[in-house]
Write an enzyme that holds these catalytic residues in place. Sequence first.
Site, PDB file in Angstrom:
ATOM      1  N   LYS A 132      50.884  59.669  78.958  1.00 33.13           N
ATOM      2  CA  LYS A 132      52.319  59.911  78.805  1.00 33.13           C
ATOM      3  C   LYS A 132      52.535  61.247  78.101  1.00 33.13           C
ATOM      4  O   LYS A 132      51.896  61.542  77.098  1.00 33.13           O
ATOM      5  CB  LYS A 132      52.928  58.771  77.975  1.00 33.13           C
ATOM      6  N   SER A 207      60.263  54.158  78.381  1.00 32.22           N
ATOM      7  CA  SER A 207      60.116  55.592  78.560  1.00 32.22           C
ATOM      8  C   SER A 207      58.785  56.003  79.177  1.00 32.22           C
ATOM      9  O   SER A 207      58.591  57.160  79.548  1.00 32.22           O
ATOM     10  CB  SER A 207      60.280  56.287  77.208  1.00 32.22           C
ATOM     11  N   SER A 231      59.008  50.139  76.241  1.00 31.25           N
ATOM     12  CA  SER A 231      58.658  51.353  76.983  1.00 31.25           C
ATOM     13  C   SER A 231      57.320  51.294  77.695  1.00 31.25           C
ATOM     14  O   SER A 231      57.026  52.147  78.532  1.00 31.25           O
ATOM     15  CB  SER A 231      58.674  52.566  76.041  1.00 31.25           C
TER      16      SER A 231
END
Length: 493
Positions: A132, A207, A231
């Site tokens: 990420k 996210s 997330s």
Amino acid sequence: MALSRTERCLVLLLRLLSRACLALLALLPPPRAGPARAAPRAVPPPRRALLLLPARRLAELLRARQVACVEVVEAYVERIKEVNPLINAVVKDRFEEALQEARQVDKLLSEGPGDDCLEEKFPLLGVPITVKEAFSLYGMPNTSGLVNRRNVIATSDATVVSRLKQAGAIPLGVTNCSELCMWYESSNRVYGRTNNPYDLQRIVGGSSGGEGSVLAAACSVVGVGSDIGGSIRMPAFFNGVFGHKPTTGVVPNDGQFPNAHGVRTSYLCTGPMCRYAEDLEPVLRVMAGPGVSKLKLNEKVSLEKIKFHCMDHDGGSIFVSPVDKEILQAQKKEAQRFTDLLGDHGKPVWPLWELMKWLVGMSSHTLPAIALGLTEKLVNLNLSGKAKLVSMGKSLQEEMEALLGPDGVLLYPSHPTVAPKHHSPICMPFNFAYTAIFNVLGLPVTQCPLGLGSEGLPLGIQLVAASYNDHLTLAVARYLEKAFGGWVLPGEV
């Protein structure tokens, strides 16, 4: 969560505003269709068998020298180049560095020690992973989708990234997230929007949405995610893969932006996202490092002795969508079987002013980030109410720990709906409550895919246990993978 009259009015105002914006977008004429063929609905299925192997199996084949690491990395690079123009998940690659590291792995294997020694020292040797973008990966951007950080390049590795690299994993690149990791659609003004591999018109969640998308599209086998309100689990659910939010405090959060401060440090968790359930535990061991001693991963789990608890929904609210019937049906089948950071690297940002700018197309921030910034401002104005909510959270945590005990697992929806279409989450901004509650409680949770629904979109369920009982949810996830089939190839429905 009890909201004041002012807060309820603000929420309703934001929802009305978002729906008005969507209505205006719907009135715009579609782009002219050219002579080219129609855009695909989903990504094409992978053609290389190497892309369909769990990380554990890949590492075994590499140690046995039955496949070259360069061949594995080249297969993943080829796959990313094939589908990333459709999903926009990998926002910066490091293919040349990855191939160089693969050659070093092949050299080590050709002249190195025996298989057992390598497995102990390098459990993920040669396994391709993605990270990420909110995590520091040396030489890669680290913006978290914030325009004011678009020139920030990581000069070191986040702790978990460093541990994975030391275990032999090879990062292929970094993946998209929502602005400042503050929303459950992965879209920002730096990299744009990421699309769902099963339906390109659907969201990937956030996210850690880029990770969910890249795993589901067979562009990676292991991903690094973070979870402060769901997330890891929402992207894993929307994209039909596995994601684990560990017990709070087991895996370090160092080296990600934004990091948590104050009470939020007890909510933020770093954890693994994987296509295959069997990979969750070994990756978690590496990520946790010395912290793994807090868990009971070496204990054998007997599914017959687990006490299963089941909840169909959260009781209902005008702020949250009702749970889809297909999700409830999948859950029943399973039960039968058992703010302020907006101004970083720039001038301080006033959310209300940014909202005005957004309305006329002049803000560099996304609407969800602005709305959440406004919410933060309001919550901080009511300190007594905020303290009351924290107290309520602690009381609920004690009740849940007592309910689950040493052998309990709760089955709970991952989200009230399957992956919605792009932009629509702004109409129901509190649907993330189904995942966020467990960040407040600090409990370990594994999101487990349960096949595809009637629209060809992933279904799934959350498995929840008491603190430090991660081994229970991981064991049940492995069982459910065998029972329901786990990850399903996109593009074949």
